[in-house]
Design a protein around this motif. Structure first.
Motif, PDB file in Angstrom:
ATOM      1  N   GLN A   1      54.342 -27.244  65.002  1.00 32.35           N
ATOM      2  CA  GLN A   1      52.894 -27.226  65.053  1.00 32.35           C
ATOM      3  C   GLN A   1      52.423 -26.196  66.069  1.00 32.35           C
ATOM      4  OE1 GLN A   1      52.026 -31.269  65.990  1.00 32.35           O
ATOM      5  NE2 GLN A   1      52.046 -31.965  63.884  1.00 32.35           N
ATOM      6  N   HIS A   2      51.510 -25.348  65.659  1.00 33.25           N
ATOM      7  CA  HIS A   2      51.009 -24.333  66.581  1.00 33.25           C
ATOM      8  C   HIS A   2      49.628 -23.841  66.210  1.00 33.25           C
ATOM      9  CE1 HIS A   2      52.912 -22.106  63.271  1.00 33.25           C
ATOM     10  NE2 HIS A   2      52.062 -21.139  63.536  1.00 33.25           N
ATOM     11  N   VAL A   3      49.013 -24.365  65.177  1.00 32.21           N
ATOM     12  CA  VAL A   3      47.715 -23.901  64.705  1.00 32.21           C
ATOM     13  C   VAL A   3      46.620 -24.818  65.226  1.00 32.21           C
ATOM     14  CG1 VAL A   3      46.266 -23.434  62.683  1.00 32.21           C
ATOM     15  CG2 VAL A   3      48.714 -22.896  62.627  1.00 32.21           C
ATOM     16  N   GLY A   4      45.569 -24.226  65.772  1.00 30.44           N
ATOM     17  CA  GLY A   4      44.384 -24.981  66.157  1.00 30.44           C
ATOM     18  C   GLY A   4      43.238 -24.661  65.209  1.00 30.44           C
TER      19      GLY A   4
ATOM     20  N   VAL B   1      49.485 -27.611  62.039  1.00 28.91           N
ATOM     21  CA  VAL B   1      48.275 -27.829  62.843  1.00 28.91           C
ATOM     22  C   VAL B   1      48.586 -28.729  64.029  1.00 28.91           C
ATOM     23  CG1 VAL B   1      45.970 -28.859  62.847  1.00 28.91           C
ATOM     24  CG2 VAL B   1      46.693 -27.430  60.920  1.00 28.91           C
ATOM     25  N   ALA B   2      48.216 -28.262  65.230  1.00 30.13           N
ATOM     26  CA  ALA B   2      48.442 -29.018  66.462  1.00 30.13           C
ATOM     27  C   ALA B   2      47.213 -29.787  66.898  1.00 30.13           C
ATOM     28  CB  ALA B   2      48.867 -28.058  67.572  1.00 30.13           C
TER      29      ALA B   2
ATOM     30  N   ASP C   1      35.690 -23.524  69.862  1.00 30.51           N
ATOM     31  CA  ASP C   1      36.956 -22.864  70.195  1.00 30.51           C
ATOM     32  C   ASP C   1      37.338 -23.029  71.654  1.00 30.51           C
ATOM     33  OD1 ASP C   1      36.285 -19.941  71.685  1.00 30.51           O
ATOM     34  OD2 ASP C   1      34.648 -20.852  70.568  1.00 30.51           O
ATOM     35  N   GLN C   2      36.419 -23.582  72.482  1.00 32.80           N
ATOM     36  CA  GLN C   2      36.687 -23.655  73.914  1.00 32.80           C
ATOM     37  C   GLN C   2      37.842 -24.600  74.252  1.00 32.80           C
ATOM     38  OE1 GLN C   2      35.054 -21.957  76.822  1.00 32.80           O
ATOM     39  NE2 GLN C   2      35.077 -20.674  75.006  1.00 32.80           N
TER      40      GLN C   2
ATOM     41  N   GLN D   1      50.471 -26.525  72.879  1.00 37.33           N
ATOM     42  CA  GLN D   1      50.663 -25.098  72.654  1.00 37.33           C
ATOM     43  C   GLN D   1      49.991 -24.717  71.348  1.00 37.33           C
ATOM     44  OE1 GLN D   1      54.741 -23.812  72.468  1.00 37.33           O
ATOM     45  NE2 GLN D   1      54.216 -21.742  71.797  1.00 37.33           N
ATOM     46  N   VAL D   2      49.154 -23.705  71.393  1.00 39.90           N
ATOM     47  CA  VAL D   2      48.461 -23.215  70.204  1.00 39.90           C
ATOM     48  C   VAL D   2      48.652 -21.710  70.126  1.00 39.90           C
ATOM     49  CG1 VAL D   2      46.238 -22.932  69.055  1.00 39.90           C
ATOM     50  CG2 VAL D   2      46.764 -25.079  70.207  1.00 39.90           C
ATOM     51  N   ASP D   3      49.299 -21.252  69.069  1.00 41.16           N
ATOM     52  CA  ASP D   3      49.573 -19.827  68.895  1.00 41.16           C
ATOM     53  C   ASP D   3      48.581 -19.144  67.963  1.00 41.16           C
ATOM     54  OD1 ASP D   3      51.978 -20.061  70.434  1.00 41.16           O
ATOM     55  OD2 ASP D   3      52.897 -20.976  68.680  1.00 41.16           O
ATOM     56  N   GLU D   4      47.922 -19.936  67.117  1.00 41.21           N
ATOM     57  CA  GLU D   4      46.941 -19.400  66.171  1.00 41.21           C
ATOM     58  C   GLU D   4      45.719 -20.308  66.165  1.00 41.21           C
ATOM     59  OE1 GLU D   4      50.198 -17.585  62.965  1.00 41.21           O
ATOM     60  OE2 GLU D   4      48.932 -19.290  62.418  1.00 41.21           O
ATOM     61  N   VAL D   5      44.543 -19.702  66.089  1.00 38.86           N
ATOM     62  CA  VAL D   5      43.289 -20.449  66.060  1.00 38.86           C
ATOM     63  C   VAL D   5      42.494 -20.040  64.825  1.00 38.86           C
ATOM     64  CG1 VAL D   5      41.134 -20.986  67.250  1.00 38.86           C
ATOM     65  CG2 VAL D   5      43.227 -20.600  68.576  1.00 38.86           C
TER      66      VAL D   5
END
Length: 480
Positions: free
Chosen positions: A10-13, A43-44, A269-270, A291-295
């Motif tokens: 999971q790494h997408v916000g 999705v995280a 997005d904050q 941890q979020v690598d993509e938003v």
């Protein structure tokens, strides 16, 4: 796949923003696309403000988003789609109509009493009859004013009754803890900052960290969608929710005063932008998606249109009209500049990633004012971005690079931006148009910018199935 293995990828916000039921449906269109192509497994966290928090809350209430399958997700969100299309929540909506009618009746009786009392005062002077009538009218108007202040609580109960209850009981926020974070962003007015409401924690930099056990999910959603003026701010006792670790004046605050999360950040997005610093400051914050690598910012707010201020010349009313317009312009400009800043930062992160370095999260916008052609047209011949150029041409081939197809999507885009930011029903045609636009735009933009899967164009039947054949949506048992 076990839960630890699922969490490891999971790494997408996803940030869902915008006003009213328009944002509710707009955000859902993106979530449907992510499920259909399997990207929901990465999705995280889902963060939201305003009408996007209704979608966020329903998804948290009904499913564990990263593990749900397509058929189950469609079935679980279908009641939300039908309710938005056919029923509505507030002004008008069956769950709140009695309150609205009672309020109008009280104000009307009070005003009528004032008129009658004034007439009697002219005829009789200050007499028992005129005085009693005027006093009664003032009392009625005072009670109506107090009743008007309850509109946020009324919508809170309506949300619980419609979306957030089980077995007749309002669902608590803590009861929907999932394998990802569902974060409802609200604005705390005393600090002028976000306060984050999630099933595992409540958090604000100045107020500190609290416990959500006694907070209803419907209250968290309503506070996040508490449009100033339309709804009254919500007050929560800091002691009741165990807040501690605050900074400055927030450390001794007795209450938090909450309004729409979009007042502070209308793109939600904050939560992701300051996540690293937040976790350093509050090391014990029990966030799952650390941890979020993509938003993916799903923005359902449309640009401010040309508006002729016809009452600008009127005494006092003209000043009020111009003041409201100034507020809208300031809000629009800051949001636009924030979008440009996000895109710049995401591009820098992508370039760093292409060079084997790391420079924060990359991301993409799904902005309601764009057609599926907008981003593809921009990158189709972008020599500086050869991968994006290749994917952009694939998108144009899929959409059909001809005037008729472009005109159709331009019409849909204009229609989407003109959908009012209301909580009443939108109608089936409008709801289907919004879902189709959001789904298709998500697929096209995310493919070009992030390399997400490019599937076939969805048919309108894909979204009509969510509505079903009947316009009647049975109400759930009223929660206690």
């Amino acid at each position: 796949m076990t839960e630890p293995e699922a969490r490891a990828v999971q790494h997408v916000g996803v940030a869902i923003s915008g006003g009213g039921h328009r944002a509710t449906i707009w955000g859902l269109g993106t979530l449907l696309y992510l499920v259909d192509v399997g990207k929901h497994r990465e999705v995280a966290a889902i963060a939201s403000v305003s009408g996007g928090s209704i979608t966020n809350g329903v998804v948290a209430h009904e499913v564990d988003y990263p593990t749900v399958d397509e058929a189950t997700f469609d079935r679980k969100v279908a009641p939300l789609v039908r309710h938005v299309a056919d029923v509505g929540l507030f002004f008008w909506g069956p769950a709140t109509n009695a309150y609205v009618l009672s309020l109008f009746a009280g104000v009307s009786i009070g005003l009528l009493g004032l008129v009658v009392g004034a007439v009697l005062l002219c005829l009789d002077g200050l007499s028992w009859r005129s005085g009693t009538t005027l006093l009664g009218a003032i009392v009625v108007l005072g009670l109506a004013a107090r009743f008007f202040e309850q509109r946020s609580a009324v919508v809170d109960r309506a949300l619980a009754q419609t979306h957030f209850s089980r077995d007749g009981q309002a669902t608590r926020l803590a009861d929907v803890a999932r394998s990802i974070d569902h974060v409802m962003c609200v604005t705390e007015l005393q600090s002028g900052e976000h306060l984050y409401l999630s099933p595992r924690f409540l958090y604000s930099y100045r107020v500190g960290q609290g416990r959500p056990e006694q907070l209803r999910l419907s209250t968290a959603v309503q506070a996040s969608a508490c449009l100033p003026g339309a709804f009254a701010p919500r007050r929560l006792s800091t002691a009741s929710y165990g807040f501690s670790g605050g900074v400055g004046g927030g450390a001794s605050a007795q209450v938090v005063l909450l309004t729409d999360g979009g007042v502070y950040d209308n793109m939600a997005d904050q939560w992701f932008d300051g996540l690293d610093a937040r976790l350093r400051h509050a090391a014990t914050l029990p966030a799952v998606g650390r941890q979020v690598d993509e938003v993916v910012v799903v923005n359902g707010s449309s640009p401010v249109p040309w508006t002729e201020l016809r009452r600008a010349h009127l005494v006092l009313l003209g000043e009020l009209a111009t003041l409201m317009r100034v507020n809208s312009v300031m809000y629009q400009v800051t949001t636009e500049r924030r979008r440009f800043s996000l895109v710049h930062d995401w591009d820098q992160a992508q370039r760093a990633r292409d060079e084997g370095a790391s420079a924060g999260a990359r991301g993409a916008l799904v902005h309601i004012a764009q057609s599926p052609y907008t981003v593809a047209d921009y990158y189709r011949r972008a020599t500086a971005w050869p991968d994006r150029a290749e994917r952009a041409r694939a998108v144009l081939d899929l959409l059909g690079d001809d005037p008729a197809a472009r005109r159709r999507w331009e019409d849909i885009t204009v229609a989407s931006t003109r959908v009012p930011t209301v909580l009443r029903k939108l109608g089936r045609q409008t709801t289907i148009d919004l879902l189709e636009h959001a789904y298709t735009l998500s697929m096209c933009n995310l493919h070009v910018l992030l390399g997400y899967p490019l599937g076939p164009l969805p048919s309108r039947e894909r979204f009509e199935r969510l509505l079903g054949p009947s316009a009647d949506v049975p109400a759930r048992t009223s929660p206690r």
